[in-house]
Design a protein around this motif. Structure first.
Motif, PDB file in Angstrom:
ATOM      1  N   ILE A  32       3.376  10.629 -25.535  1.00 26.68           N
ATOM      2  CA  ILE A  32       4.425  11.196 -26.370  1.00 26.68           C
ATOM      3  C   ILE A  32       4.267  10.717 -27.803  1.00 26.68           C
ATOM      4  CG2 ILE A  32       6.912  11.567 -26.572  1.00 26.68           C
ATOM      5  CD1 ILE A  32       7.148  10.308 -23.741  1.00 26.68           C
ATOM      6  N   SER A  33       4.058  11.639 -28.718  1.00 24.44           N
ATOM      7  CA  SER A  33       4.009  11.292 -30.140  1.00 24.44           C
ATOM      8  C   SER A  33       5.418  11.028 -30.653  1.00 24.44           C
ATOM      9  CB  SER A  33       3.379  12.430 -30.952  1.00 24.44           C
ATOM     10  OG  SER A  33       2.030  12.605 -30.610  1.00 24.44           O
ATOM     11  N   LEU A  34       5.547  10.007 -31.480  1.00 25.40           N
ATOM     12  CA  LEU A  34       6.817   9.671 -32.133  1.00 25.40           C
ATOM     13  C   LEU A  34       6.574   9.683 -33.633  1.00 25.40           C
ATOM     14  CD1 LEU A  34       7.867   6.695 -29.824  1.00 25.40           C
ATOM     15  CD2 LEU A  34       8.509   9.107 -29.585  1.00 25.40           C
ATOM     16  N   GLY A  35       6.228  10.860 -34.163  1.00 23.72           N
ATOM     17  CA  GLY A  35       5.761  10.936 -35.532  1.00 23.72           C
ATOM     18  C   GLY A  35       4.261  10.678 -35.562  1.00 23.72           C
ATOM     19  N   ARG A  36       3.720  10.436 -36.744  1.00 25.76           N
ATOM     20  CA  ARG A  36       2.277  10.244 -36.898  1.00 25.76           C
ATOM     21  C   ARG A  36       1.828   8.809 -36.676  1.00 25.76           C
ATOM     22  NH1 ARG A  36       0.048  13.506 -35.329  1.00 25.76           N
ATOM     23  NH2 ARG A  36       2.041  13.916 -34.370  1.00 25.76           N
ATOM     24  N   ARG A  37       2.720   7.831 -36.716  1.00 26.20           N
ATOM     25  CA  ARG A  37       2.300   6.427 -36.654  1.00 26.20           C
ATOM     26  C   ARG A  37       2.840   5.680 -35.437  1.00 26.20           C
ATOM     27  NH1 ARG A  37       3.501   7.706 -41.846  1.00 26.20           N
ATOM     28  NH2 ARG A  37       5.652   6.961 -41.660  1.00 26.20           N
ATOM     29  N   ASP A  38       3.420   6.405 -34.511  1.00 29.36           N
ATOM     30  CA  ASP A  38       3.982   5.759 -33.328  1.00 29.36           C
ATOM     31  C   ASP A  38       3.848   6.715 -32.150  1.00 29.36           C
ATOM     32  OD1 ASP A  38       5.248   3.967 -31.667  1.00 29.36           O
ATOM     33  OD2 ASP A  38       7.251   4.202 -32.555  1.00 29.36           O
ATOM     34  N   ALA A  39       3.762   6.157 -30.966  1.00 27.36           N
ATOM     35  CA  ALA A  39       3.642   6.984 -29.764  1.00 27.36           C
ATOM     36  C   ALA A  39       3.902   6.114 -28.540  1.00 27.36           C
ATOM     37  CB  ALA A  39       2.259   7.633 -29.672  1.00 27.36           C
TER      38      ALA A  39
ATOM     39  N   GLN B 198       2.691   6.465 -21.178  1.00 23.33           N
ATOM     40  CA  GLN B 198       3.311   5.950 -19.959  1.00 23.33           C
ATOM     41  C   GLN B 198       2.487   6.346 -18.746  1.00 23.33           C
ATOM     42  OE1 GLN B 198       6.591   4.196 -19.129  1.00 23.33           O
ATOM     43  NE2 GLN B 198       5.054   4.000 -17.504  1.00 23.33           N
ATOM     44  N   MET B 199       1.961   5.376 -18.043  1.00 25.78           N
ATOM     45  CA  MET B 199       1.222   5.642 -16.814  1.00 25.78           C
ATOM     46  C   MET B 199       2.196   5.939 -15.675  1.00 25.78           C
ATOM     47  SD  MET B 199      -2.094   5.400 -17.238  1.00 25.78           S
ATOM     48  CE  MET B 199      -2.724   5.045 -15.587  1.00 25.78           C
ATOM     49  N   VAL B 200       1.741   6.788 -14.723  1.00 26.83           N
ATOM     50  CA  VAL B 200       2.532   7.083 -13.534  1.00 26.83           C
ATOM     51  C   VAL B 200       1.697   6.771 -12.298  1.00 26.83           C
ATOM     52  CG1 VAL B 200       3.853   8.871 -14.714  1.00 26.83           C
ATOM     53  CG2 VAL B 200       1.808   9.494 -13.422  1.00 26.83           C
ATOM     54  N   ASP B 201       2.398   6.564 -11.172  1.00 29.58           N
ATOM     55  CA  ASP B 201       1.696   6.266  -9.931  1.00 29.58           C
ATOM     56  C   ASP B 201       1.377   7.551  -9.182  1.00 29.58           C
ATOM     57  OD1 ASP B 201       4.048   7.096  -8.726  1.00 29.58           O
ATOM     58  OD2 ASP B 201       4.751   5.061  -8.285  1.00 29.58           O
ATOM     59  N   GLY B 202       0.896   7.417  -7.951  1.00 31.45           N
ATOM     60  CA  GLY B 202       0.503   8.578  -7.168  1.00 31.45           C
ATOM     61  C   GLY B 202       1.640   9.519  -6.845  1.00 31.45           C
TER      62      GLY B 202
ATOM     63  N   TYR C  13       3.078   0.378 -19.962  1.00 33.73           N
ATOM     64  CA  TYR C  13       3.042   1.436 -20.955  1.00 33.73           C
ATOM     65  C   TYR C  13       2.381   0.878 -22.207  1.00 33.73           C
ATOM     66  CZ  TYR C  13       6.297  -0.026 -24.625  1.00 33.73           C
ATOM     67  OH  TYR C  13       6.869  -0.651 -25.697  1.00 33.73           O
ATOM     68  N   LEU C  14       1.920   1.786 -23.066  1.00 34.95           N
ATOM     69  CA  LEU C  14       1.340   1.414 -24.349  1.00 34.95           C
ATOM     70  C   LEU C  14       2.158   2.099 -25.435  1.00 34.95           C
ATOM     71  CD1 LEU C  14      -1.097   0.030 -25.814  1.00 34.95           C
ATOM     72  CD2 LEU C  14      -2.245   2.262 -25.693  1.00 34.95           C
ATOM     73  N   GLY C  15       2.498   1.365 -26.487  1.00 35.27           N
ATOM     74  CA  GLY C  15       3.304   1.941 -27.556  1.00 35.27           C
ATOM     75  C   GLY C  15       2.802   1.536 -28.926  1.00 35.27           C
ATOM     76  N   GLY C  16       3.388   2.157 -29.956  1.00 31.13           N
ATOM     77  CA  GLY C  16       3.058   1.789 -31.332  1.00 31.13           C
ATOM     78  C   GLY C  16       1.847   2.515 -31.885  1.00 31.13           C
TER      79      GLY C  16
ATOM     80  N   ARG D 154      -2.913   6.233 -32.207  1.00 29.02           N
ATOM     81  CA  ARG D 154      -4.345   6.492 -32.434  1.00 29.02           C
ATOM     82  C   ARG D 154      -4.978   7.112 -31.192  1.00 29.02           C
ATOM     83  NH1 ARG D 154      -4.058   1.555 -35.533  1.00 29.02           N
ATOM     84  NH2 ARG D 154      -4.528   0.321 -33.676  1.00 29.02           N
ATOM     85  N   LEU D 155      -4.539   6.660 -30.013  1.00 25.85           N
ATOM     86  CA  LEU D 155      -5.061   7.229 -28.778  1.00 25.85           C
ATOM     87  C   LEU D 155      -4.671   8.697 -28.659  1.00 25.85           C
ATOM     88  CD1 LEU D 155      -6.474   6.887 -26.054  1.00 25.85           C
ATOM     89  CD2 LEU D 155      -4.314   6.058 -25.109  1.00 25.85           C
ATOM     90  N   LYS D 156      -3.408   9.017 -28.985  1.00 19.77           N
ATOM     91  CA  LYS D 156      -2.970  10.414 -28.930  1.00 19.77           C
ATOM     92  C   LYS D 156      -3.745  11.252 -29.943  1.00 19.77           C
ATOM     93  CE  LYS D 156      -0.344  13.956 -27.841  1.00 19.77           C
ATOM     94  NZ  LYS D 156       1.122  13.923 -27.869  1.00 19.77           N
ATOM     95  N   SER D 157      -3.967  10.725 -31.132  1.00 19.07           N
ATOM     96  CA  SER D 157      -4.736  11.435 -32.132  1.00 19.07           C
ATOM     97  C   SER D 157      -6.151  11.708 -31.629  1.00 19.07           C
ATOM     98  CB  SER D 157      -4.788  10.634 -33.433  1.00 19.07           C
ATOM     99  OG  SER D 157      -5.578  11.283 -34.405  1.00 19.07           O
ATOM    100  N   GLY D 158      -6.729  10.726 -30.924  1.00 20.17           N
ATOM    101  CA  GLY D 158      -8.061  10.913 -30.365  1.00 20.17           C
ATOM    102  C   GLY D 158      -8.090  12.002 -29.302  1.00 20.17           C
ATOM    103  N   VAL D 159      -7.033  12.065 -28.494  1.00 22.11           N
ATOM    104  CA  VAL D 159      -6.944  13.110 -27.473  1.00 22.11           C
ATOM    105  C   VAL D 159      -6.896  14.486 -28.129  1.00 22.11           C
ATOM    106  CG1 VAL D 159      -5.454  14.094 -25.688  1.00 22.11           C
ATOM    107  CG2 VAL D 159      -5.873  11.632 -25.734  1.00 22.11           C
ATOM    108  N   LEU D 160      -6.075  14.620 -29.169  1.00 24.66           N
ATOM    109  CA  LEU D 160      -5.960  15.899 -29.870  1.00 24.66           C
ATOM    110  C   LEU D 160      -7.274  16.287 -30.542  1.00 24.66           C
ATOM    111  CD1 LEU D 160      -2.440  15.425 -31.512  1.00 24.66           C
ATOM    112  CD2 LEU D 160      -3.005  16.841 -29.530  1.00 24.66           C
ATOM    113  N   THR D 161      -7.920  15.296 -31.163  1.00 19.60           N
ATOM    114  CA  THR D 161      -9.201  15.562 -31.817  1.00 19.60           C
ATOM    115  C   THR D 161     -10.256  15.975 -30.797  1.00 19.60           C
ATOM    116  OG1 THR D 161      -8.701  13.993 -33.590  1.00 19.60           O
ATOM    117  CG2 THR D 161     -11.022  14.578 -33.261  1.00 19.60           C
ATOM    118  N   GLY D 162     -10.278  15.283 -29.667  1.00 18.20           N
ATOM    119  CA  GLY D 162     -11.237  15.614 -28.617  1.00 18.20           C
ATOM    120  C   GLY D 162     -11.026  17.007 -28.057  1.00 18.20           C
TER     121      GLY D 162
END
Length: 396
Positions: free
Chosen positions: A326-333, A336-340, A348-351, A356-364
């Motif tokens: 989930i993007s929270l603007g351009r500098r935060d996101a 959230q991992m989920v189970d089976g 979870y990973l934030g900040g 940057r990870l979300k930006s990489g996904v979009l770029t990819g």
């Protein structure tokens, strides 16, 4: 005669699928046509950025498919006749009809108004190119400030509200949520989300489902009036009734019922991928409408089409949903991992790292669309029933 494959829709699912089919099937035996209503590849995951006023350049589909052998037909699909194996279209060139031997239905989804009065007349959305541009133009009229009400606490609602608040600090952004925003997230991720809302000055009305939309306000279920210069509706997605009208077997949402290989259970010459497919994931639950699901389903559909046409064994690709990004603007996101069972884990990973990870996904994803065949291979598979051919051969 060549085997005619028609792909309806050139979104994340359709564009990737068309490129993969062109990459792996010999043009000596197959003819691939993509039908899309607009000339650009629309990066749907960026439409809230477009609406917020950011300058984005989307790729021309003619450039995307140049040199691949994929034929592009710019037109809107108006009908599908599975009995005759034809698709009716209309566009600048007028009305027409395309015949197919194999159809991949990937027309995606649009906004769902759930029958709420006033949504169609007064609300805006970010589910399509034209609707995002319409909202962008309306927001540009609020140069002196104003109130933007975002209805919906899902991924789209959260990303839209935070993008608007960051890009347009002159606006008062309000989020109306039927439940708690991000209620499915882990406790720490929910705390991160609340801090992001506070940092960006977003007002949140929890447990405030909207029952009506009017020109300058929305009415909550408890009767409260929520003032708004602009109301943005992000409370769910719906698929076009075209599949149901055509006679394909669908569920109540209008999604096409498919088997494990993304093949229609009612019409074996039709496959579906993306939001319009009712596909059961590896956890036994329907895959959610998302870009990730579009990726899984298009890979499975193309693998099945190729295997069946070339006489190979149909493989199964993974249909596992890994989490929410989930993007929270351009500098935060938030990632959230989920189970089976699709329940949020404690991790979870934030900040900025998550951003940057979300930006990489979009770029990819954008790079993949720009290179749909990933470079043509020297050898592509011939159809099993091609004259004098079987299995793998040199492409013509």
């Amino acid at each position: 005669m060549k085997h005619r494959i028609v792909v309806l829709g050139a979104g994340y699912a359709g564009a990737f699928a068309a490129g993969n089919l062109a990459r792996r099937l010999s043009p000596a035996d197959t003819e691939i046509t993509v039908v899309n209503a607009v000339p650009d590849f629309v990066e749907r995951m960026r439409l809230h950025q477009l609406a917020a006023g950011q300058d984005l350049t989307f790729r021309k589909l003619a450039d995307v498919f140049a040199g691949t052998g994929v034929r592009l037909r710019l037109a809107r699909v108006t009908g599908v006749d599975p009995r005759r194996r034809t698709v009716a279209v209309t566009g600048e060139a007028g009305d027409g009809e395309l015949a197919y031997d194999t159809l991949l239905y990937a027309l995606g989804s649009s906004v769902a108004d759930h029958g709420v009065p006033g949504v169609a007349e007064y609300a805006y959305d970010v589910t399509g190119w034209s609707s995002a541009l319409r909202l962008r133009e309306r927001l540009s009229d609020l140069a002196g400030g104003g109130t933007v009400l975002v209805v919906g606490e899902g991924l789209t609602g959260i990303e839209t509200a935070t993008e608007f608040a960051e890009s347009r600090p002159d606006l008062s952004v309000v989020l109306a949520a039927r439940d708690e925003p991000g209620s499915w997230l882990s406790p720490k991720a929910r705390h991160h989300l609340r801090r992001a809302f506070d940092r960006l000055g977003i007002t949140v009305h929890e447990h405030s489902g909207v029952e009506a939309v009017e020109p300058t306000r929305a009415i909550a279920a408890d009767g409260r009036s929520l003032p708004a210069d602009v109301t943005v509706w992000t409370a769910g997605f719906a698929v076009h009734p075209l599949a149901a009208v055509s006679g394909l077997e669908v569920v109540g949402t209008g999604q096409i019922v498919v088997d494990r290989t993304m093949r229609s259970v009612s019409h074996p010459d039709v496959y579906a991928a993306g939001d319009c497919a009712y596909a059961i994931g590896d956890n036994g639950r329907p895959l959610p409408m998302s870009c990730a699901s579009a990726g899984y389903t298009n890979m499975q559909a193309t693998a099945a089409i190729i295997a069946r046409l070339t006489g190979g064994e149909v493989p199964t690709t993974g249909l596992k949903y890994h989490g929410n990004h989930i993007s929270l603007g351009r500098r935060d996101a938030i990632f959230q991992m989920v189970d089976g069972d699709a329940r949020s884990t404690s991790w979870y990973l934030g900040g900025r790292t998550a951003a940057r990870l979300k930006s990489g996904v979009l770029t990819g994803a954008g790079w993949g669309i720009a290179h749909p065949t990933f470079g043509m291979p020297r050898r592509r598979r011939r159809l099993a029933d091609a004259p004098g051919r079987a299995g793998v051969g040199v492409a013509a």
